[in-house]
Design a protein around this motif. Structure first.
Motif, PDB file in Angstrom:
ATOM      1  N   SER B   9      25.090 -51.722   1.310  1.00  0.00           N
ATOM      2  CA  SER B   9      25.886 -52.183   2.613  1.00  0.00           C
ATOM      3  C   SER B   9      25.286 -52.003   3.882  1.00  0.00           C
ATOM      4  O   SER B   9      24.411 -50.921   4.038  1.00  0.00           O
ATOM      5  CB  SER B   9      27.364 -51.571   2.790  1.00  0.00           C
ATOM      6  N   ASP B  12      25.074 -56.861   9.385  1.00  0.00           N
ATOM      7  CA  ASP B  12      24.664 -58.038   9.027  1.00  0.00           C
ATOM      8  C   ASP B  12      23.399 -58.442  10.123  1.00  0.00           C
ATOM      9  O   ASP B  12      23.480 -58.261  11.155  1.00  0.00           O
ATOM     10  CB  ASP B  12      25.823 -58.983   9.208  1.00  0.00           C
ATOM     11  N   LYS B  13      22.600 -59.245   9.690  1.00  0.00           N
ATOM     12  CA  LYS B  13      21.422 -59.304  10.280  1.00  0.00           C
ATOM     13  C   LYS B  13      20.563 -60.499   9.547  1.00  0.00           C
ATOM     14  O   LYS B  13      20.745 -60.698   8.192  1.00  0.00           O
ATOM     15  CB  LYS B  13      20.357 -58.182  10.581  1.00  0.00           C
ATOM     16  N   GLN B  36      27.137 -61.553  -2.299  1.00  0.00           N
ATOM     17  CA  GLN B  36      27.088 -60.819  -0.932  1.00  0.00           C
ATOM     18  C   GLN B  36      28.417 -61.402  -0.335  1.00  0.00           C
ATOM     19  O   GLN B  36      29.230 -62.394  -0.725  1.00  0.00           O
ATOM     20  CB  GLN B  36      25.986 -61.350  -0.263  1.00  0.00           C
ATOM     21  N   THR B  38      29.872 -61.401   3.933  1.00  0.00           N
ATOM     22  CA  THR B  38      29.441 -60.956   5.305  1.00  0.00           C
ATOM     23  C   THR B  38      30.743 -60.919   6.069  1.00  0.00           C
ATOM     24  O   THR B  38      31.444 -62.044   5.794  1.00  0.00           O
ATOM     25  CB  THR B  38      28.499 -62.174   5.806  1.00  0.00           C
ATOM     26  N   PRO B  41      29.233 -63.128  10.566  1.00  0.00           N
ATOM     27  CA  PRO B  41      27.584 -63.310  10.678  1.00  0.00           C
ATOM     28  C   PRO B  41      27.093 -62.693  12.020  1.00  0.00           C
ATOM     29  O   PRO B  41      26.075 -62.335  12.288  1.00  0.00           O
ATOM     30  CB  PRO B  41      27.496 -64.900  10.823  1.00  0.00           C
ATOM     31  N   PHE B  46      27.523 -56.243   6.064  1.00  0.00           N
ATOM     32  CA  PHE B  46      26.961 -57.013   5.177  1.00  0.00           C
ATOM     33  C   PHE B  46      26.989 -56.324   3.845  1.00  0.00           C
ATOM     34  O   PHE B  46      26.671 -55.198   3.985  1.00  0.00           O
ATOM     35  CB  PHE B  46      25.553 -57.495   5.491  1.00  0.00           C
TER      36      PHE B  46
ATOM     37  N   ASN C  30      20.042 -68.260   9.117  1.00  0.00           N
ATOM     38  CA  ASN C  30      20.989 -66.847   8.775  1.00  0.00           C
ATOM     39  C   ASN C  30      21.672 -67.275   7.586  1.00  0.00           C
ATOM     40  O   ASN C  30      22.585 -67.960   7.696  1.00  0.00           O
ATOM     41  CB  ASN C  30      21.834 -66.445   9.841  1.00  0.00           C
ATOM     42  N   VAL C  32      24.804 -67.106   5.332  1.00  0.00           N
ATOM     43  CA  VAL C  32      25.981 -66.582   5.622  1.00  0.00           C
ATOM     44  C   VAL C  32      26.968 -66.180   4.539  1.00  0.00           C
ATOM     45  O   VAL C  32      27.526 -65.305   4.350  1.00  0.00           O
ATOM     46  CB  VAL C  32      26.828 -67.750   6.568  1.00  0.00           C
ATOM     47  N   GLN C  33      26.543 -67.130   3.344  1.00  0.00           N
ATOM     48  CA  GLN C  33      27.004 -66.932   2.101  1.00  0.00           C
ATOM     49  C   GLN C  33      26.247 -67.587   0.943  1.00  0.00           C
ATOM     50  O   GLN C  33      25.282 -68.540   1.231  1.00  0.00           O
ATOM     51  CB  GLN C  33      28.557 -67.775   2.168  1.00  0.00           C
TER      52      GLN C  33
END
Lengths: 283, 283, 283, 283
Positions: B9, B12-13, B36, B38, B41, B46, C30, C32-33
């Motif tokens: 964890s 997010d990036k 995963q 998020t 975003p 994350f 990026n 996201v999912q």
């Protein structure tokens, strides 16, 4: 139609079923469906729902009801008889969310909801077009802090004597104790949580904050206690950590409309009895 | 076994997935499963779970973990790697109700629960025979108001350094904040209601009194707040007005054991992350 | 919008996730999912769905797709990228039952179905008013044994190049192999049973005759084999001996519409991959 | 105990409920629960289940049964009366899978299954220890193609006159028509699919191959037609493309044991009537 339904509640005692079924038989009625529930054979309450067919129902019902008094007196019964052909008249109260209203309209149009939707009352004007396209009168009664009493007076005028059931289909206003009293056990509300969890406002936000793994909806009769009335029906839907508040709302709409529609259907089919803030649901 | 699991964890990036998967690839690992989540975003948290296979896992894991620091530093990660072959050691705490214990023992024996049940601790002696017939040590540690501290001391001696997870399988005693702290997010309790409804004692009686149409059970990590910890899993069962409190208890036992067994299974398979009193469950 | 979705399938091999995520990272995207599924780490198929955000998506997508060929060649991938803003265009085919159509229209209007309903085609004229009230073109194309080929020709003219997905919302006509081929894995049908039970006509009558205790509905992609295509989603509802065929139909309508709406939603969100007559559903 | 249960089936006709309930009242019985079902008020079949309490039940039951003949003759009834205290004697047949057996043993021990488990018969010896630890006799009767007739003869000797219900708890042998006839509507089997889907062998493999999104289990009375007897109960569980055949089997075990246990419970509580290869289940 020759179909009627009878709801009975009384202290339990030997001989009730025999007396009622013998009475109906002597009257020429044929029992089509019968449900009963005894809280406790030793001195608890007894509840019964009977569907029966009787030729020339309309003309013979008054004398049947008259004659039934000797049975009901003997067992201290509270009872009602409803003709199936006398469809209950519903007023739907709605604010800005339309999903519960749409479901009721649609089930009604599909013939799944055996009732008359007599009017829709809203504190907004948004759904006039939708409602009127179903041929149902739409009454826009704005509600503000100042006009609340006056608005309720208008609601009462519209409904008094013309309506058998009020359905609060995501109506975002509190109804007054006086109004509740007038429609005792005849106002159904849909609350967007699995009661008694998340009473009050923003239940999906509360559910999100608590991190529950199921969200729910609850249809209940309205009493003076907020979200505290007799529960008619509940259902839930699995959610996950991925679902944010908006997603919970979206998923919740589907449960809300199903749960409310079931509760309304059961009410108009005379399947519900209320006792000590609980429902006996013969479904 | 060559299978390992990784839990991560971090804020997010862009580039996290690339960095982690590239790293594992260079180490010779093959990603078998990856999940995963998020929160947002734009600056949210994350979370990631990866299952991977790596030849000669045991000998190569130390250097892999060492090397991973350059990735974790770059992204400010909290992370852990678990070897699947290193089965988690469970202590089950139980009082007089045996259904949750029996379900765990039975799933464990059937090979559905990939863990080691190292011991059962109880404040009663009732289930010694059952537990020992599975070849599992049984420790009877009576608890009274006077001996509570002493009893917990014994529990701590039995479990410290030997146990990875405590399961409260209808253990009817409050565990102390000190004990909770020692097993932070490693004590799972089963509460016999759909939390947050019916917190505290006698939830089935509460459910009966409220007249709910569904009863539930909730598995959660134990925190200092009673029945307030992160929810791992919940499920419900339809009930009706006919079901009295004893019937609710009977039906509830089936939900409780299923819900608890799922939660324990997910924990021992490293599928759970806790963040802000909620669980991220990669299931 | 800057959101895109990528679907990949290829033989499993170490390094796929690393290569794809590294590629996207280098392109400035990026993630996201991301979901993946490996049938078997040793030589099975690998499936992946990625949602990513990329600034100036529209202008940069062509070169990204071009560049991706070096990855896809290396792993023998079949792949597609979809811009979320490019909503899929749906043609709904319907006959005389309106419940599935109404559900889709309503979810679409509520914003729950992120697609464009471009037209409704029916072999009857009954639902013109309903459909046009949503501002959607309605095409009445009668179908008889004699005019079948001609009717399909008209359907093809209306849809070719203008439609991404055909939804058979209780459309009671068989579509031709030629039509199916043109819309390979892009025709979704709702069958009113829990397939593979009760293939073919009158499934509720079949269910009633068999005395099942649950009825179901199945959404599937249409292939040449009747009711034999890849299953997308199924659900069931408890029934009892009391429910006659009409009641099963009434209850079934509710499952049908929910199941079909889910399947359509998943398709338009690019969550479905088909492999060997089964769906991989990243939901 | 003073509790008895009565099951009645006959052609529907006005006056049945009245006659039965009046009869019981005159006998001094108190009706505690009553369920009825009319296939069609116009000439269909009528089914009824009544629970009643009668003081000195055991001594008075013979004359009550004698007297009831005048009612049953009048309405051409098939009927039975069961004393609740006379618990049904069960023989469980099992092969190598233990989950259904364990669930029954455990529910029985917990007091949830109001019956007597008189013996377990198996074609293997594997579960002797388990079964005998519950104090239940275990009979190992190997079955081969050559010894099949002889084995069944032994089974018949063990059960004849001593057993009220045979439960096939994943017993992997076909029972002969002769045996089925002897225990007409008194042999319950659990089939590991949602019948009528996946009749016959390897249903989980069949389910996997078809790519269904729900798996199920079905408890049914055994008739000569393989997996074709009257369905008592069914349930399902959601699965996904990720679940391979072994995982389906693992998940299926949980549904199988729940479904079978429900069916057995209903049978021993006299809640099941069979008519035209379907069950009327008063539950």
């Amino acid at each position: 139609s020759i179909r009627a339904r009878m709801l009975i509640s009384c202290p339990d005692k030997a001989g009730i079923v025999a007396a009622v079924s013998q009475f109906l038989y002597e009257q020429g009625a044929n029992i089509v469906q019968s449900d009963q529930y005894t809280m406790d054979p030793e001195g608890g309450m007894f509840f019964m729902r009977i569907e029966f067919d009787l030729q020339e129902l309309e003309s013979r019902l008054p004398s049947l009801q008259e004659d039934f008094n000797r049975i009901s007196d003997r067992f201290s019964m509270r009872w009602s008889i409803f003709r199936a052909a006398r469809r209950k008249r519903i007023a739907i109260f709605v604010s800005k969310e339309d999903h519960c209203l749409v479901e009721l309209l649609w089930q009604w149009q599909a013939g799944d909801l055996d009732a008359e939707i007599s009017m829709v009352i809203s504190n907004h004007n948004d759904m006039r077009g939708l409602v009127e396209s179903f041929g149902i009168p739409y009454h826009h009664i704005p509600v503000t802090a100042e006009t609340k009493a006056e608005a309720e007076q208008k609601q009462r005028e519209l409904t008094s004597g013309k309506i058998d059931l009020i359905v609060l289909a995501r109506y975002m206003q509190i109804v007054s104790p006086k109004f509740i009293e007038q429609y005792h056990n005849r106002i159904i509300n849909i609350h967007h949580s699995f009661l008694p969890a998340f009473v009050g406002g923003k239940p999906y936000q509360q559910a999100y904050n608590r991190g529950v793994k199921l969200i729910g909806a609850t249809a209940h009769y309205v009493t003076e206690e907020l979200d505290g009335g007799p529960i008619i029906e509940q259902d839930v839907q699995r959610v996950s950590h991925r679902d944010n508040v908006n997603e919970l709302k979206r998923m919740g709409r589907h449960i809300e409309r199903i749960v409310l529609a079931r509760a309304v259907k059961w009410h108009v089919e005379d399947r519900l009895l209320v006792y000590q803030n609980k429902t006996v649901a013969f479904v």
